[in-house]
Design a protein around this motif. Structure first.
Motif, PDB file in Angstrom:
ATOM      1  N   UNK A  96     -91.582  49.807  21.183  1.00  0.00           N
ATOM      2  CA  UNK A  96     -90.465  49.930  22.114  1.00  0.00           C
ATOM      3  C   UNK A  96     -89.885  51.341  22.073  1.00  0.00           C
ATOM      4  N   UNK A  97     -89.525  51.881  23.209  1.00  0.00           N
ATOM      5  CA  UNK A  97     -88.844  53.181  23.256  1.00  0.00           C
ATOM      6  C   UNK A  97     -87.562  53.091  22.434  1.00  0.00           C
ATOM      7  N   UNK A  98     -87.319  54.094  21.616  1.00  0.00           N
ATOM      8  CA  UNK A  98     -86.084  54.175  20.850  1.00  0.00           C
ATOM      9  C   UNK A  98     -86.129  53.516  19.486  1.00  0.00           C
ATOM     10  N   UNK A  99     -87.212  52.806  19.172  1.00  0.00           N
ATOM     11  CA  UNK A  99     -87.288  52.091  17.904  1.00  0.00           C
ATOM     12  C   UNK A  99     -88.323  52.756  17.003  1.00  0.00           C
ATOM     13  N   UNK A 100     -87.844  53.370  15.920  1.00  0.00           N
ATOM     14  CA  UNK A 100     -88.729  53.901  14.900  1.00  0.00           C
ATOM     15  C   UNK A 100     -88.790  52.924  13.738  1.00  0.00           C
ATOM     16  N   UNK A 101     -89.514  53.278  12.721  1.00  0.00           N
ATOM     17  CA  UNK A 101     -89.695  52.398  11.563  1.00  0.00           C
ATOM     18  C   UNK A 101     -88.369  52.024  10.909  1.00  0.00           C
ATOM     19  N   UNK A 102     -87.414  52.951  10.704  1.00  0.00           N
ATOM     20  CA  UNK A 102     -86.152  52.530  10.078  1.00  0.00           C
ATOM     21  C   UNK A 102     -85.408  51.454  10.875  1.00  0.00           C
ATOM     22  N   UNK A 103     -85.326  51.607  12.190  1.00  0.00           N
ATOM     23  CA  UNK A 103     -84.645  50.602  12.998  1.00  0.00           C
ATOM     24  C   UNK A 103     -85.463  49.308  13.019  1.00  0.00           C
ATOM     25  N   UNK A 104     -86.790  49.426  13.095  1.00  0.00           N
ATOM     26  CA  UNK A 104     -87.640  48.231  13.044  1.00  0.00           C
ATOM     27  C   UNK A 104     -87.397  47.461  11.746  1.00  0.00           C
ATOM     28  N   UNK A 105     -87.263  48.189  10.635  1.00  0.00           N
ATOM     29  CA  UNK A 105     -87.015  47.506   9.353  1.00  0.00           C
ATOM     30  C   UNK A 105     -85.656  46.813   9.357  1.00  0.00           C
ATOM     31  N   UNK A 106     -84.675  47.401  10.039  1.00  0.00           N
ATOM     32  CA  UNK A 106     -83.356  46.767  10.142  1.00  0.00           C
ATOM     33  C   UNK A 106     -83.441  45.485  10.971  1.00  0.00           C
ATOM     34  N   UNK A 107     -84.191  45.528  12.054  1.00  0.00           N
ATOM     35  CA  UNK A 107     -84.372  44.327  12.869  1.00  0.00           C
ATOM     36  C   UNK A 107     -85.062  43.249  12.040  1.00  0.00           C
ATOM     37  N   UNK A 108     -86.086  43.640  11.289  1.00  0.00           N
ATOM     38  CA  UNK A 108     -86.791  42.670  10.440  1.00  0.00           C
ATOM     39  C   UNK A 108     -85.854  42.058   9.399  1.00  0.00           C
ATOM     40  N   UNK A 109     -84.943  42.852   8.857  1.00  0.00           N
ATOM     41  CA  UNK A 109     -83.963  42.311   7.909  1.00  0.00           C
ATOM     42  C   UNK A 109     -83.201  41.158   8.547  1.00  0.00           C
ATOM     43  N   UNK A 110     -82.734  41.349   9.774  1.00  0.00           N
ATOM     44  CA  UNK A 110     -81.933  40.316  10.425  1.00  0.00           C
ATOM     45  C   UNK A 110     -82.793  39.164  10.959  1.00  0.00           C
ATOM     46  N   UNK A 111     -84.095  39.378  11.067  1.00  0.00           N
ATOM     47  CA  UNK A 111     -85.014  38.285  11.388  1.00  0.00           C
ATOM     48  C   UNK A 111     -85.226  37.415  10.149  1.00  0.00           C
ATOM     49  N   UNK A 112     -85.434  38.070   8.993  1.00  0.00           N
ATOM     50  CA  UNK A 112     -85.693  37.320   7.762  1.00  0.00           C
ATOM     51  C   UNK A 112     -85.228  38.122   6.543  1.00  0.00           C
ATOM     52  N   UNK A 113     -83.963  37.971   6.145  1.00  0.00           N
ATOM     53  CA  UNK A 113     -83.430  38.751   5.021  1.00  0.00           C
ATOM     54  C   UNK A 113     -84.023  38.377   3.664  1.00  0.00           C
ATOM     55  N   UNK A 114     -84.723  37.273   3.582  1.00  0.00           N
ATOM     56  CA  UNK A 114     -85.371  36.902   2.324  1.00  0.00           C
ATOM     57  C   UNK A 114     -86.706  37.600   2.138  1.00  0.00           C
ATOM     58  N   UNK A 115     -87.248  38.147   3.210  1.00  0.00           N
ATOM     59  CA  UNK A 115     -88.563  38.784   3.146  1.00  0.00           C
ATOM     60  C   UNK A 115     -88.525  40.293   3.386  1.00  0.00           C
ATOM     61  N   UNK A 116     -87.499  40.769   4.121  1.00  0.00           N
ATOM     62  CA  UNK A 116     -87.486  42.176   4.519  1.00  0.00           C
ATOM     63  C   UNK A 116     -86.226  42.887   4.061  1.00  0.00           C
TER      64      UNK A 116
END
Length: 178
Positions: A96-116
């Motif tokens: 996605x435009x505007x999403x680098x790895x740091x922001x992707x990792x933040x999204x993953x945290x809120x998808x599954x905080x027990x795994x990411x």
């Protein structure tokens, strides 16, 4: 600096004091994993995650994100939620435009905080200082760096019997307090 369960758990209160969005972060960590799983998240949720992660860079990041159509964003988030492997999850988000790895990792945290957990220069610095990571974090973190970072975090959380979220908050707080 030595890391240990007691040191890590002490840092959570420091994190709460320093992070302006802490109260909302806690609330969203309780609600967003279910919202993502059930496909009931909103664009406002996604924009809040971006604001939480990038702070002063929120406006330029959102400007780039808005270049993506709603259907494209929906499809990439669904892919990140339902894909079983980590690399494709990150790659779906970073397509996605505007999403680098740091922001992707933040999204993953809120998808599954027990795994990411969230890749962050401050946390990386602490892991490097304590010998858990040996290389410097690049200016534009890669998927490989995230996988390395996440592996180190999983190992530490397991070693000290703390949640990934406790570890993440502690590493962030330890760097700003040094």
């Amino acid at each position: 600096m030595d890391l240990g369960r007691h040191v890590l758990e002490q840092q959570e209160s420091r994190y709460a004091e320093e992070e302006d969005l802490y109260e909302e972060e806690v609330a969203r960590l309780e609600s967003l994993p279910t919202a993502f799983e059930e496909g009931e998240w909103s664009r406002e949720d996604l924009e809040w995650i971006i604001e939480w992660k990038v702070g002063v860079f929120t406006k330029p990041t959102l400007k780039h994100l808005r270049k993506n159509g709603d259907e494209e964003i929906q499809a990439r988030i669904e892919e990140a939620v339902h894909e079983s492997s980590i690399r494709p999850k990150v790659e779906a988000l970073t397509s996605l435009n505007g999403i680098g790895v740091p922001v992707a990792s933040a999204i993953l945290l809120f998808i599954n905080p027990n795994r990411f957990t969230v890749i962050d220069e401050r946390a990386w610095n602490v892991l490097q200082e304590t010998g858990y990571l040996s290389q410097d974090l690049s200016d534009d973190p890669t998927v490989e760096e995230y996988l390395l970072y996440l592996g180190a975090c999983w190992a530490l959380a397991n070693e000290f019997d703390v949640s990934l979220r406790t570890l993440d908050m502690a590493l962030w707080a330890l760097d700003i307090n040094n």
